[in-house]
Design a protein around this motif. Structure first.
Motif, PDB file in Angstrom:
ATOM      1  N   LYS A   1       0.767  -1.037  -0.139  1.00 44.07           N
ATOM      2  CA  LYS A   1      -0.033  -0.096   0.093  1.00 44.07           C
ATOM      3  C   LYS A   1       1.035   1.283   0.032  1.00 44.07           C
ATOM      4  O   LYS A   1       0.526   2.273  -0.788  1.00 44.07           O
ATOM      5  CB  LYS A   1      -0.928  -0.080   1.292  1.00 44.07           C
ATOM      6  CG  LYS A   1      -2.129  -1.219   1.153  1.00 44.07           C
ATOM      7  CD  LYS A   1      -2.973  -0.937   2.246  1.00 44.07           C
ATOM      8  CE  LYS A   1      -2.307  -0.730   3.853  1.00 44.07           C
ATOM      9  NZ  LYS A   1      -1.667  -2.087   3.889  1.00 44.07           N
ATOM     10  N   THR A   2       2.120   1.170   0.864  1.00 45.33           N
ATOM     11  CA  THR A   2       2.642   2.467   1.125  1.00 45.33           C
ATOM     12  C   THR A   2       3.399   2.759  -0.508  1.00 45.33           C
ATOM     13  O   THR A   2       3.655   3.825  -0.669  1.00 45.33           O
ATOM     14  CB  THR A   2       3.533   2.123   2.196  1.00 45.33           C
ATOM     15  OG1 THR A   2       2.786   2.092   3.298  1.00 45.33           O
ATOM     16  CG2 THR A   2       4.671   3.601   2.554  1.00 45.33           C
ATOM     17  N   GLY A   3       3.944   1.392  -1.054  1.00 45.20           N
ATOM     18  CA  GLY A   3       4.719   1.858  -2.068  1.00 45.20           C
ATOM     19  C   GLY A   3       3.662   2.261  -3.092  1.00 45.20           C
ATOM     20  O   GLY A   3       4.116   3.212  -3.817  1.00 45.20           O
ATOM     21  N   PHE A   4       2.483   1.832  -3.334  1.00 48.81           N
ATOM     22  CA  PHE A   4       1.695   2.180  -4.122  1.00 48.81           C
ATOM     23  C   PHE A   4       1.364   3.786  -4.107  1.00 48.81           C
ATOM     24  O   PHE A   4       1.115   4.299  -5.038  1.00 48.81           O
ATOM     25  CB  PHE A   4       0.152   1.158  -4.005  1.00 48.81           C
ATOM     26  CG  PHE A   4      -0.764   1.950  -4.901  1.00 48.81           C
ATOM     27  CD1 PHE A   4      -0.791   1.492  -6.314  1.00 48.81           C
ATOM     28  CD2 PHE A   4      -1.668   2.745  -4.540  1.00 48.81           C
ATOM     29  CE1 PHE A   4      -1.887   1.784  -7.232  1.00 48.81           C
ATOM     30  CE2 PHE A   4      -2.964   2.932  -5.220  1.00 48.81           C
ATOM     31  CZ  PHE A   4      -2.725   2.641  -6.612  1.00 48.81           C
ATOM     32  N   LEU A   5       1.162   4.383  -2.843  1.00 44.22           N
ATOM     33  CA  LEU A   5       0.814   5.671  -2.448  1.00 44.22           C
ATOM     34  C   LEU A   5       1.892   6.456  -2.949  1.00 44.22           C
ATOM     35  O   LEU A   5       1.722   7.485  -3.404  1.00 44.22           O
ATOM     36  CB  LEU A   5       0.464   5.702  -1.225  1.00 44.22           C
ATOM     37  CG  LEU A   5       0.326   7.106  -0.471  1.00 44.22           C
ATOM     38  CD1 LEU A   5      -0.984   7.817  -0.937  1.00 44.22           C
ATOM     39  CD2 LEU A   5       0.238   7.185   1.039  1.00 44.22           C
ATOM     40  N   MET A   6       3.275   6.185  -2.487  1.00 42.13           N
ATOM     41  CA  MET A   6       4.363   6.920  -2.831  1.00 42.13           C
ATOM     42  C   MET A   6       4.499   6.871  -4.379  1.00 42.13           C
ATOM     43  O   MET A   6       4.839   8.190  -4.967  1.00 42.13           O
ATOM     44  CB  MET A   6       5.474   6.081  -2.317  1.00 42.13           C
ATOM     45  CG  MET A   6       5.582   6.279  -0.863  1.00 42.13           C
ATOM     46  SD  MET A   6       6.920   5.390  -0.014  1.00 42.13           S
ATOM     47  CE  MET A   6       8.332   6.411  -0.225  1.00 42.13           C
TER      48      MET A   6
ATOM     49  N   GLY B   1      15.220   1.472   1.067  1.00 40.57           N
ATOM     50  CA  GLY B   1      15.914   1.153   2.139  1.00 40.57           C
ATOM     51  C   GLY B   1      15.655   2.012   3.574  1.00 40.57           C
ATOM     52  O   GLY B   1      15.458   1.201   4.524  1.00 40.57           O
ATOM     53  N   GLY B   2      15.282   3.147   3.307  1.00 44.78           N
ATOM     54  CA  GLY B   2      15.107   3.984   4.477  1.00 44.78           C
ATOM     55  C   GLY B   2      13.564   4.116   4.844  1.00 44.78           C
ATOM     56  O   GLY B   2      13.020   4.994   5.766  1.00 44.78           O
ATOM     57  N   VAL B   3      12.666   3.359   3.928  1.00 50.69           N
ATOM     58  CA  VAL B   3      11.166   3.749   4.460  1.00 50.69           C
ATOM     59  C   VAL B   3      10.701   2.556   5.310  1.00 50.69           C
ATOM     60  O   VAL B   3      10.907   1.410   5.091  1.00 50.69           O
ATOM     61  CB  VAL B   3      10.538   3.437   2.863  1.00 50.69           C
ATOM     62  CG1 VAL B   3       8.975   3.622   3.223  1.00 50.69           C
ATOM     63  CG2 VAL B   3      11.023   4.657   2.187  1.00 50.69           C
ATOM     64  N   THR B   4      10.099   2.888   6.458  1.00 47.90           N
ATOM     65  CA  THR B   4       9.802   2.100   7.531  1.00 47.90           C
ATOM     66  C   THR B   4       8.175   1.823   6.899  1.00 47.90           C
ATOM     67  O   THR B   4       7.559   2.681   6.356  1.00 47.90           O
ATOM     68  CB  THR B   4       9.817   2.596   8.744  1.00 47.90           C
ATOM     69  OG1 THR B   4       9.285   3.945   8.647  1.00 47.90           O
ATOM     70  CG2 THR B   4      11.250   2.527   9.125  1.00 47.90           C
ATOM     71  N   LYS B   5       8.002   0.598   7.333  1.00 54.06           N
ATOM     72  CA  LYS B   5       6.461   0.095   7.140  1.00 54.06           C
ATOM     73  C   LYS B   5       5.535   1.170   8.116  1.00 54.06           C
ATOM     74  O   LYS B   5       5.682   1.725   8.819  1.00 54.06           O
ATOM     75  CB  LYS B   5       6.106  -1.032   7.616  1.00 54.06           C
ATOM     76  CG  LYS B   5       6.016  -1.597   8.794  1.00 54.06           C
ATOM     77  CD  LYS B   5       5.733  -3.027   9.172  1.00 54.06           C
ATOM     78  CE  LYS B   5       4.443  -3.573   8.877  1.00 54.06           C
ATOM     79  NZ  LYS B   5       3.474  -2.921   9.002  1.00 54.06           N
ATOM     80  N   THR B   6       4.177   1.368   7.602  1.00 55.40           N
ATOM     81  CA  THR B   6       3.405   2.246   7.866  1.00 55.40           C
ATOM     82  C   THR B   6       2.931   1.576   9.435  1.00 55.40           C
ATOM     83  O   THR B   6       2.590   0.637   9.678  1.00 55.40           O
ATOM     84  CB  THR B   6       1.925   2.203   7.098  1.00 55.40           C
ATOM     85  OG1 THR B   6       2.470   2.287   5.887  1.00 55.40           O
ATOM     86  CG2 THR B   6       1.209   3.456   7.643  1.00 55.40           C
ATOM     87  N   ALA B   7       3.321   2.671  10.427  1.00 59.03           N
ATOM     88  CA  ALA B   7       3.118   2.254  11.946  1.00 59.03           C
ATOM     89  C   ALA B   7       1.774   2.685  12.464  1.00 59.03           C
ATOM     90  O   ALA B   7       1.328   2.183  13.254  1.00 59.03           O
ATOM     91  CB  ALA B   7       4.262   3.139  12.629  1.00 59.03           C
TER      92      ALA B   7
END
Lengths: 46, 557
Positions: free
Chosen positions: B277-282, B323-329
């Motif tokens: 989801k986060t990859g898609f949003l970005m 690398g620097g992207v953490t999963k949505t918390a």
């Protein structure tokens, strides 16, 4: 933005609108009513 | 002789007094009544002049108090509009001032009468004094009538102008409300744990030492087009005059919000943990901005925090490494806001919600996601490798590249069931079908040869069928993905989605697709904008539209 007396220009404008309208209306009204009133009073006193 | 003269004088005196009372007194009475009435009017006009024309009347006052409860019905930290407060203060001051002058005139008449009765010449002036005393009462009644008529006329004038102001305020408010209604502009808090719709935001006074909160900044009792804050700063009451430039807060949670000038389109991303989801949003944000860079659309971040998030996304995509992207918390996320404008200058304030996938594991956690109540579209993100049959099929590749693909372990059906139950609970639709569109997006398709296989299938479908316009291509793609999902054993999921929503379309995308240079180049997302574009089309916005091929769509409520 306020005027010298502390009120903003639009408040002064409203005040002047009411004041001038009222004065004008009163003077015009008096000019219209007074002659008739005086005539009526005069007739009454005769 | 002296007696005769005395008798004659007395007779003349008595005769004169009688003649005075018979012939002159009534004229004096009329004259005094007239003079007092004129004095009343003159006094009133002098008070009007002193308070309204060359003076400013009493000082304006605030009804707001420092210690009052901060709620919508409480007085605002602003001065009331002239006709809602000060006009009546001025009226009271004029009535008071003129009454004082009238009392002084009445007292003068009484004193004059007293002097005529008691002075040195009282013998000759007492009839005049008596007439004055007798006259004062009826003259005062006549003057009081004139005073009441004058005061009533003044009050009537103030009331008429106040009524005009009330009507104008109502008309202006109605026009703004109608404008928002016609354009479909709604206001909802984008912040975590709030997400509530609200009528008006709290507008903050921009004066640094003031910062007063205005909870009802609309045309009304505090001003028609502008209102004066307690600090003296003029604030616009209509969006047309720049009210939107003020800092705004959600009235429920008091956090900073954007006052929308265009329809708000809320799009939650639904999907389990690690579905992408986060990859898609970005990727969506980066691609929207890429379209803006080439002039196809306009993108505006209305708050610096969203611009920072976007800048980070762009950096990640240019580096080609997460690398620097953490999963949505955040179980309950803030919306990502961006104002998008297409070539026809249609605009929307797009809210994208990216909750942690773990939120879709428990209904309790999902219940907080009230944004589903005003969602204008849903993107259901489906990781193909969360489907057991696909996982088995690509077991070898996943074994080799499993870490990079990070397949989701969550059952898509369970995720969807939770989402739909939550959506029904928030929207109160019972078992009816939703009118809002849902885009089912297959992510990570580039991780293996799945993307290539789907592309091949689309080509086959188009070879066998008639080649249509761009829209037809999308329908073919949707058909291919739908068939593929069913083949993977998710027939029930497809049936469920199509039973729950009137408008369903299937997409595949590669949010983190590498460029041709291999694993070292930047990410070059493929197909991420299509789902967003399809949803936004329902709200008159076409981010991928080709000029001259615009299609009008009905606004989905």
């Amino acid at each position: 933005m306020t005027g010298a007396g502390g009120h903003p220009p639009r408040v002064r404008a409203y005040q002047k609108l009411i004041g001038a309208t009222f004065m004008l209306a009163t003077i015009v009204g008096a000019c219209l009513v007074l002659p008739a009133l005086v005539r009526w009073a005069w007739d009454l006193l005769q | 002789m002296q007696i005769i003269i005395g008798i004659i004088l007395v007779a003349l005196y008595v005769g004169g007094v009688v003649l005075f009372f018979v012939y002159v007194a009534k004229y004096i009475l009329a004259l005094v009544a007239f003079a007092l009435s004129v004095a009343v009017v003159v006094n009133y006009l002098r008070a009007v002049g002193a308070n309204l024309l060359w003076g400013e009347g009493p000082a304006d006052r605030l009804h707001w108090r420092e210690d009052q409860k901060d709620q919508e019905s409480a007085p605002e930290p602003a001065f009331r509009q002239y006709f809602f407060d000060k006009a009546y203060q001025d009226y009271r001051a004029i009535v008071h001032d003129s009454l004082s002058s009238n009392s002084a005139a009445a007292l003068l008449a009484i004193h004059s009468g007293k002097a005529l009765l008691t002075g040195e010449h009282a013998l000759f002036t007492w009839p005049l004094g008596l007439v004055l005393f007798v006259t004062v009462a009826p003259a005062a009644i006549a003057a009081a009538v004139v005073y009441a008529v004058t005061g009533a006329a003044h009050l009537l004038l103030v009331i008429v102008l106040s009524s005009v102001t009330v009507v104008l305020a109502a008309v202006l408010s109605l026009l703004e409300w109608l404008g928002r209604k016609i354009r479909g502009i709604t206001r909802e808090c984008p912040h975590a744990d709030c997400y509530q719709p609200y009528r008006l935001p709290v507008y903050v006074c921009p004066t640094s030492e003031c910062g007063a909160h205005h909870r009802n900044l609309v045309p009304g009792e505090y001003g028609l087009l502008r209102r004066r804050c307690k600090c003296g700063k003029d604030l616009p009451t209509l969006a047309f005059f720049g009210r939107g430039a003020l800092q705004t807060l959600c009235p429920k949670c008091e956090r900073r919000v954007v006052d929308p000038r265009w329809p708000s389109v809320h799009i939650p991303l639904a999907g389990g943990a690690s579905t992408g989801k986060t990859g898609f949003l970005m990727a969506t944000m980066v691609e929207l901005n890429r379209l803006a860079d080439v002039g196809r659309i306009k993108v505006e971040f209305l708050d610096p925090q969203y611009e920072r998030i976007f800048a980070r996304s762009r950096q990640v995509f240019e580096q080609g490494s997460l690398g620097g992207v953490t999963k949505t918390a955040a179980f309950s996320p803030d919306a990502f806001l961006v104002e998008v404008s297409d070539r026809q200058a249609d605009r929307a304030l797009v809210h994208l919600y990216d909750p942690a996938g773990e939120a879709y594991q428990k209904s309790d956690a999902l219940r907080l996601h009230r944004y589903f109540s005003h969602a204008r579209g849903v993107i259901l993100v489906l990781d193909p490798f969360s489907i057991p049959r696909t996982r088995d099929e690509y077991e070898r590749e996943l074994g080799a590249d499993g870490k990079a693909l990070r397949p989701s372990r969550e059952d898509p059906q369970a995720i969807y069931d939770l989402m739909i139950a939550n959506m029904r609970a928030h929207r109160g639709t019972g078992n009816g079908r939703f009118k809002v569109p849902i885009a089912v997006v297959l992510t990570k398709a580039d991780g293996v040869d799945l993307h290539a296989r789907l592309v091949r299938r689309v080509r086959e479908v188009r070879r066998n069928g008639a080649r249509g316009k761009r829209r037809r291509l999308r329908e073919h793609k949707s058909q291919v993905v739908r068939d593929w999902v069913r083949e993977q054993g998710l027939d029930n999921l497809v049936r469920g989605i199509e039973n729950d929503f009137w408008k369903v379309r299937y997409f595949y995308c590669a949010a983190l697709k590498k460029s041709e240079n291999g694993s070292k180049g930047p990410f070059r997302p493929r197909g991420v904008l299509e789902p967003v574009d399809w949803i936004l089309e329902h709200y008159y916005l076409q981010v991928l539209a080709i000029p001259g091929r615009r299609e009008t769509r009905r606004l989905v409520q």
